[in-house]
Each structure stands twice: as structure tokens, then as C-alpha cells.
Design a protein around this motif. Structure first.
Motif, PDB file in Angstrom:
ATOM      1  N   TYR A   1       0.809  -1.229   0.000  1.00  0.00           N
ATOM      2  CA  TYR A   1       0.000   0.000   0.000  1.00  0.00           C
ATOM      3  C   TYR A   1       0.838   1.272   0.000  1.00  0.00           C
ATOM      4  O   TYR A   1       0.291   2.376   0.074  1.00  0.00           O
ATOM      5  CB  TYR A   1      -0.905   0.048   1.236  1.00  0.00           C
ATOM      6  CG  TYR A   1      -1.980  -1.008   1.315  1.00  0.00           C
ATOM      7  CD1 TYR A   1      -2.346  -1.769   0.213  1.00  0.00           C
ATOM      8  CD2 TYR A   1      -2.659  -1.241   2.509  1.00  0.00           C
ATOM      9  CE1 TYR A   1      -3.329  -2.737   0.300  1.00  0.00           C
ATOM     10  CE2 TYR A   1      -3.652  -2.200   2.605  1.00  0.00           C
ATOM     11  CZ  TYR A   1      -3.982  -2.952   1.508  1.00  0.00           C
ATOM     12  OH  TYR A   1      -4.949  -3.904   1.602  1.00  0.00           O
TER      13      TYR A   1
ATOM     14  N   CYS B   1      -3.634   1.609  12.806  1.00  0.00           N
ATOM     15  CA  CYS B   1      -4.498   0.744  11.996  1.00  0.00           C
ATOM     16  C   CYS B   1      -5.831   0.607  12.720  1.00  0.00           C
ATOM     17  O   CYS B   1      -5.849   0.305  13.915  1.00  0.00           O
ATOM     18  CB  CYS B   1      -3.851  -0.622  11.824  1.00  0.00           C
ATOM     19  SG  CYS B   1      -4.936  -1.879  11.144  1.00  0.00           S
ATOM     20  N   SER B   2      -6.930   0.827  11.997  1.00  0.00           N
ATOM     21  CA  SER B   2      -8.245   0.792  12.661  1.00  0.00           C
ATOM     22  C   SER B   2      -8.573  -0.609  13.168  1.00  0.00           C
ATOM     23  O   SER B   2      -9.271  -0.760  14.176  1.00  0.00           O
ATOM     24  CB  SER B   2      -9.333   1.262  11.695  1.00  0.00           C
ATOM     25  OG  SER B   2      -9.372   0.467  10.537  1.00  0.00           O
ATOM     26  N   LEU B   3      -8.054  -1.631  12.497  1.00  0.00           N
ATOM     27  CA  LEU B   3      -8.314  -2.992  13.000  1.00  0.00           C
ATOM     28  C   LEU B   3      -7.555  -3.229  14.301  1.00  0.00           C
ATOM     29  O   LEU B   3      -8.095  -3.803  15.248  1.00  0.00           O
ATOM     30  CB  LEU B   3      -7.875  -4.018  11.952  1.00  0.00           C
ATOM     31  CG  LEU B   3      -8.961  -4.465  10.988  1.00  0.00           C
ATOM     32  CD1 LEU B   3      -8.374  -5.315   9.883  1.00  0.00           C
ATOM     33  CD2 LEU B   3     -10.055  -5.225  11.724  1.00  0.00           C
TER      34      LEU B   3
ATOM     35  N   ASN C   1      -2.884  -7.873  12.151  1.00  0.00           N
ATOM     36  CA  ASN C   1      -3.269  -6.470  12.357  1.00  0.00           C
ATOM     37  C   ASN C   1      -3.790  -6.277  13.778  1.00  0.00           C
ATOM     38  O   ASN C   1      -4.955  -5.959  14.011  1.00  0.00           O
ATOM     39  CB  ASN C   1      -4.387  -6.060  11.382  1.00  0.00           C
ATOM     40  CG  ASN C   1      -3.985  -6.153   9.921  1.00  0.00           C
ATOM     41  OD1 ASN C   1      -3.293  -7.070   9.536  1.00  0.00           O
ATOM     42  ND2 ASN C   1      -4.445  -5.215   9.113  1.00  0.00           N
TER      43      ASN C   1
ATOM     44  N   CYS D   1     -11.962  -2.871   9.086  1.00  0.00           N
ATOM     45  CA  CYS D   1     -11.003  -1.890   8.570  1.00  0.00           C
ATOM     46  C   CYS D   1     -11.782  -0.711   8.007  1.00  0.00           C
ATOM     47  O   CYS D   1     -12.670  -0.890   7.165  1.00  0.00           O
ATOM     48  CB  CYS D   1     -10.150  -2.534   7.483  1.00  0.00           C
ATOM     49  SG  CYS D   1      -9.384  -1.321   6.406  1.00  0.00           S
TER      50      CYS D   1
ATOM     51  N   VAL E   1     -10.949   1.398   5.884  1.00  0.00           N
ATOM     52  CA  VAL E   1     -10.720   1.622   4.446  1.00  0.00           C
ATOM     53  C   VAL E   1     -11.569   0.654   3.610  1.00  0.00           C
ATOM     54  O   VAL E   1     -12.339   1.072   2.737  1.00  0.00           O
ATOM     55  CB  VAL E   1      -9.214   1.438   4.117  1.00  0.00           C
ATOM     56  CG1 VAL E   1      -8.957   1.635   2.636  1.00  0.00           C
ATOM     57  CG2 VAL E   1      -8.365   2.386   4.959  1.00  0.00           C
TER      58      VAL E   1
ATOM     59  N   GLU F   1     -10.846  -8.174   3.881  1.00  0.00           N
ATOM     60  CA  GLU F   1     -11.316  -7.185   4.864  1.00  0.00           C
ATOM     61  C   GLU F   1     -12.540  -6.422   4.344  1.00  0.00           C
ATOM     62  O   GLU F   1     -13.127  -5.621   5.081  1.00  0.00           O
ATOM     63  CB  GLU F   1     -10.201  -6.178   5.185  1.00  0.00           C
ATOM     64  CG  GLU F   1      -9.069  -6.780   6.002  1.00  0.00           C
ATOM     65  CD  GLU F   1      -7.889  -5.845   6.133  1.00  0.00           C
ATOM     66  OE1 GLU F   1      -8.032  -4.642   5.841  1.00  0.00           O
ATOM     67  OE2 GLU F   1      -6.799  -6.319   6.506  1.00  0.00           O
TER      68      GLU F   1
ATOM     69  N   CYS G   1      -5.674   4.566   2.785  1.00  0.00           N
ATOM     70  CA  CYS G   1      -5.456   4.320   4.216  1.00  0.00           C
ATOM     71  C   CYS G   1      -4.606   5.477   4.724  1.00  0.00           C
ATOM     72  O   CYS G   1      -3.429   5.592   4.367  1.00  0.00           O
ATOM     73  CB  CYS G   1      -4.749   2.986   4.431  1.00  0.00           C
ATOM     74  SG  CYS G   1      -4.266   2.756   6.151  1.00  0.00           S
TER      75      CYS G   1
HETATM   76 FE1  SF4 Z   1      -5.317  -1.115   8.904  1.00  0.00          FE
HETATM   77 FE2  SF4 Z   1      -7.200  -0.965   7.049  1.00  0.00          FE
HETATM   78 FE3  SF4 Z   1      -5.047   0.593   6.854  1.00  0.00          FE
HETATM   79 FE4  SF4 Z   1      -4.860  -2.084   6.435  1.00  0.00          FE
HETATM   80  S1  SF4 Z   1      -5.974  -0.583   5.215  1.00  0.00           S
HETATM   81  S2  SF4 Z   1      -3.461  -0.820   7.672  1.00  0.00           S
HETATM   82  S3  SF4 Z   1      -6.369  -2.852   7.934  1.00  0.00           S
HETATM   83  S4  SF4 Z   1      -6.614   0.681   8.479  1.00  0.00           S
END
Ligand code: SF4
Ligand code: 13P
Length: 313
Positions: A33, A94-96, A122, A179, A181, A206, A264
Motif C-alpha cells: 500500500y 491501523c483501525s483494526l 493487524n 477496517c 478503508v 477485509e 489508508c
Molecule cells: Fe489497517 Fe485498514 Fe489501513 Fe490495512 S488498510 S493498515 S487494515 S486501516
């Protein structure tokens, strides 16, 4: 992928980073990413969270720079306690990973005595320390089945948990995380995109369940790349973070990528400027508290052992 005027801005930063890497005996690990100037411009290793963990485990560099998010840097530190691990922006979360804490895992264990706990990579090191084994989206089904249990607790992503449940007879007890995103993709949009363009649709697990059902292929970021290389569709829609299409398009110019962009914000905190700065200052460094590290490391190592590539593969 990178327009000429932008390249002129990036080039001096890339040259500085190359020099600093040599001076510091450092390597740069970049998740799929990351933006193309990082992914193709300065990274020594690129890939999904599983392959980055494997690279981190096998590294003999003195300094590891994780171009990704905190849980990836913590995993690298768990596997390299004696090396310096840098996360160029300490706020890259990270939201997860935020969706569950260690106390939640203890409570799940209390409610389901004797049931093993699998945590998605995660997660924070504090959560990994409460789990039996961790997994990534590339190996979640294999890990769940390898435990030989009729049921498993699987945290924190509810959609990945359902993806796993749909591919195994093991009962999967899930948590409510998601997640931020991948949650934004909508099944109705995908049906419309496909009807208008005929694109081959690949989704990360996800994504919400109805989005996965609307896709032609569901898999980890590395799974999507392998599927594209094997199938070579004329046009493709990747239902995952935006930059991945840019990075894969550089390798597959024959495929037209549609780009409904979901960024993200955590991954996008990493820039060439803060990579250079962290190598200059050797800061911010990622540490895992001593009371968590041995148990969290065990969960990561168990995953790597259970999914070790066959010799010669
Ligand atoms: Fe976390 Fe979602 Fe970003 Fe992956 S895309 S790092 S799961 S917030
Ligand atoms: P992968 O393990 O597929 O690289 O995914 C990591 C991630 O954070 C996806 O949002």
C-alpha cells in the motif's frame, strides 16, 4: 507511474536515502500500500504483511525501516529484538488493531474456555501476547485448520472471520472489528462498475461480505497480485487500498486498472521525507514492552512455523 515534475522532487530524497541505507546498514521494507516512489524507489523488500514478516525474520541488517503501519513494525521488532526498527511516522496506526485490546481477548477466553485464539497480524503486540497464534489474510484458513480444534476464536476482523468460516468446517467465533478503508466499498458500486467496464474484480477479505460475494476473486494483497499475473485480464478493479493499483500497474502495463480510490491515512503517513529523517536521526524507534514481547513473539513464530514455505519452493 510518477510524472516527470514529481520525479524531479523525489530524486534527491531517493539519493539521500540510498546513501543513508548504506551508512546505517539499513534495509527498507515496504507494504503493497505504499506509494510508488517508496515502493519502487527505495524499498529493498516489498510485499504483503506475511512476506514482510518473513523478510524481517531473515534479515541481518542492523536497522529495519518499516514503510507500513505500527503493527508491522512491532512484528519486525518481535522477530529482531536486538536490531533497531524504525517506523518513519510514529502515528501510523491501523483501525483494526485499534478494534480490540488484551482485556477483550481475556474475556473471550473466559466465555469460551479451552478454545484457541487466532489473532490477525493487524493487532497490537499486547493483543498478540494474549493469543495462541497469529495469521495474515494470506494464511488465515491454513492457520485455523492447523490447530485441530472444532472451534476457534478469531479476532478482530469480522469480515476476514466470515471469509475463513466460508472455507472451513471449523466453527469460527468472531469479533466485531473492521477496517475503516475496506468498509467503504459498496457491493452496488461493484456490480455497476463491472456492468459498464467488464473489469475483473478482486477484493481483499477485509471488505464487507456482500462486496466479497460480488467480486470474482477474494484474497490477500499478495493473492491478488498472483491472480492478476496468472489471469492477465484486460481491465481490473482492485478493492483494496489505492496505491496497490499504482504499484501493480507499473509491473503489468498491459492491464488497465480502474481506480475507485480508498486511501489508508495511516499508510499514507509514510513519505520519502520522513524515511530520510528517521534514517538520519534513528528515530522513531519501535519497542515492545518486555512483559508482552516473549508471548507475542511466540504467536508470530508459531504462524511462521505453521506456514513455512516447503524447501526449494
Ligand atoms: Fe489497517 Fe485498514 Fe489501513 Fe490495512 S488498510 S493498515 S487494515 S486501516
Ligand atoms: P495483507 O496482509 O493482505 O498485505 O493486508 C494487510 C492490510 O493491512 C490490509 O488492509
Amino acid at each position: 507511474m510518477i510524472p516527470e515534475p514529481e520525479w524531479l522532487l523525489f530524486e534527491p530524497l531517493i539519493a539521500d536515502i540510498a546513501r543513508l541505507k548504506a551508512e546505517r546498514n539499513a534495509i527498507i521494507l515496504a507494504h503493497n500500500y505504499q506509494t510508488p516512489e517508496i515502493f519502487h524507489g527505495v524499498a529493498d523488500f516489498r510485499g504483503d504483511s506475511l512476506s514482510l514478516a518473513r523478510e524481517a525474520a531473515g534479515s541481518d541488517a542492523e536497522v529495519l525501516v518499516m514503510c507500513g503501519v505500527r503493527f508491522m513494525a512491532e512484528t519486525a521488532k518481535l522477530l529482531n529484538p536486538d536490531r533497531i526498527v524504525l517506523l518513519p511516522d510514529a502515528r501510523a496506526g491501523c483501525s483494526l488493531a485499534e478494534a480490540i485490546g488484551p482485556q477483550d481477548v481475556r474475556e473471550l477466553r473466559r466465555r469460551h474456555p479451552g478454545v484457541p485464539v487466532v489473532c490477525y497480524v493487524n493487532t497490537s503486540a499486547a493483543v498478540k501476547a494474549e493469543c495462541d497464534v497469529c495469521c495474515t489474510s494470506a494464511n488465515a484458513v491454513t492457520i485455523v485448520e492447523s490447530l485441530g480444534s472444532r472451534s476457534v476464536i478469531f479476532v478482530p476482523d469480522q469480515y476476514l472471520a466470515r471469509f475463513v468460516a466460508s472455507r472451513t468446517k471449523v466453527e469460527v467465533i468472531s469479533w466485531s472489528g473492521h477496517c475503516e478503508v475496506h468498509q467503504r466499498f459498496k457491493a452496488a458500486d461493484i456490480v455497476e462498475y463491472r456492468a459498464r467496464t467488464g473489469a475483473y474484480v478482486l477484493a481483499h477479505p477485509e471488505c464487507p461480505e456482500d462486496v466479497q460475494l460480488a467480486a470474482d476473486y477474494v484474497g490477500s494483497t499478495s493473492g491478488m497480485i498472483a491472480e492478476l499475473a496468472a489471469r492477465r485480464p484486460g481491465s481490473a478493479l482492485l478493492l483494496t487500498e489505492c496505491s496497490m493499483s499504482d504499484n501493480v500497474a507499473a509491473v503489468h502495463p498491459e492491464i488497465t486498472f480502474l481506480r475507485p480510490c480508498n486511501l489508508c491515512e495511516h499508510m499514507k503517513r509514510i513519505t520519502l521525507a520522513n524515511i530520510r529523517e528517521c534514517l538520519q536521526r534513528l528515530d522513531p524507534q519501535v519497542e515492545v514492552p518486555e512483559e508482552q514481547a516473549p508471548r507475542a513473539r511466540r504467536a508470530v513464530l508459531r504462524m511462521l512455523e505453521l506456514t513455512a514455505p516447503a524447501a526449494g519452493a
